[in-house]
Enzyme design. Structure first.
Site, PDB file in Angstrom:
ATOM      1  N   SER A   1      60.798 -17.107 -12.545  1.00  0.00           N
ATOM      2  CA  SER A   1      61.967 -17.632 -13.244  1.00  0.00           C
ATOM      3  C   SER A   1      62.564 -18.818 -12.467  1.00  0.00           C
ATOM      4  O   SER A   1      61.871 -19.807 -12.224  1.00  0.00           O
ATOM      5  CB  SER A   1      62.990 -16.508 -13.467  1.00  0.00           C
TER       6      SER A   1
ATOM      7  N   ASP B   1      59.547 -13.576 -24.159  1.00  0.00           N
ATOM      8  CA  ASP B   1      60.608 -13.883 -23.195  1.00  0.00           C
ATOM      9  C   ASP B   1      61.802 -14.494 -23.923  1.00  0.00           C
ATOM     10  O   ASP B   1      61.688 -15.554 -24.542  1.00  0.00           O
ATOM     11  CB  ASP B   1      60.065 -14.843 -22.139  1.00  0.00           C
TER      12      ASP B   1
ATOM     13  N   HIS C   1      60.945 -10.997 -20.245  1.00  0.00           N
ATOM     14  CA  HIS C   1      61.157 -11.743 -19.001  1.00  0.00           C
ATOM     15  C   HIS C   1      60.910 -10.794 -17.835  1.00  0.00           C
ATOM     16  O   HIS C   1      61.847 -10.178 -17.296  1.00  0.00           O
ATOM     17  CB  HIS C   1      62.573 -12.310 -18.968  1.00  0.00           C
TER      18      HIS C   1
END
Length: 229
Positions: A121, A175, A206
């Site tokens: 991320s 996601d 995610h």
């Protein structure tokens, strides 16, 4: 002025003195412990001793989280679908801190060519920016569930030393935090720039999944072994 080193969690695998290293950057609001437990699941062989370094990002106010203090590599000012407005100064400050960790590994006997950067991320965004702008070639860059924060900025920073550095990019198909389209945009941009890149998607949100970690472990084994001590 010397950049102060971030606090880190460190683990070693294999037998003997580590001759390779992986610096693994966590996501927004997490810390260096977040991915430490995954190391055994990578199934790296005992004859490839690796030092894993999991730094803790600084605590900063994050605008999209109502200004609350969180561990973050940079502030996110706005996020709406595939639109992101980020603090470029914060990105550059974190890049310097990660560069300091790379330099420490060199001082400990692991030069950049035997080191891989991995990030998830926000940490993956920093892996893209730091890895592809580093002045010496790295073994590899892995960017998980992430994006390139500012392509024009990365173009200005990219160094020829890492134009051929292998990249492993992976993303969840569902996601909702960092949409799949952002990961696809990053991969398309790097392919357009002739960056060697492996792209994987998985039926998840995610997060990371077992298949992804297995493939990441195989990739790390390959790119690290390409640079024997």
């Amino acid at each position: 002025m010397t950049t102060p080193l971030l606090d880190c969690v460190e683990l070693t695998t294999g037998h003997g003195q580590p001759r390779h290293a992986v610096i693994w950057l966590h996501g927004l609001g997490a810390d260096g412990h977040d991915f430490a437990g995954i190391v055994p699941e990578l199934n790296l062989p005992d004859d490839l001793p690796v030092r894993f370094v999991f730094p803790h990002a600084p605590m900063i106010p994050v605008t999209i989280n109502h200004g609350y203090l969180l561990r973050a590599w940079y502030d996110i000012l706005h996020a709406d679908g595939v639109e992101r407005t980020v603090d470029q100064a914060g990105i550059h400050a974190s890049r310097q801190q990660i560069e300091a960790l790379i330099a420490r590994e060199a001082a400990r006997g692991v030069p950049a060519e035997r080191l891989a950067l991995v990030g998830f991320s926000q940490g993956g965004a920093m892996a893209y920016v730091t890895g592809l702008s580093h002045a010496q070639p790295l073994a590899g860059v892995a960017a998980l569930s992430t994006y390139i924060p500012n392509l024009a900025d990365l173009d200005a920073l990219r160094q020829p030393a890492n134009h051929a550095t292998p990249v492993f990019a992976a993303h969840g198909e569902f996601d909702s935090v960092v949409p799949l389209a952002l990961g696809q945009q990053a991969v398309a941009a790097l392919r357009q720039r002739q960056q060697p890149i492996s792209w994987r998607t998985y039926p998840m949100m995610h997060a990371v999944c077992e298949e992804e970690i297995s493939e990441l472990g195989s990739w790390l084994n390959t790119v690290l072994r390409a640079h024997p001590a």
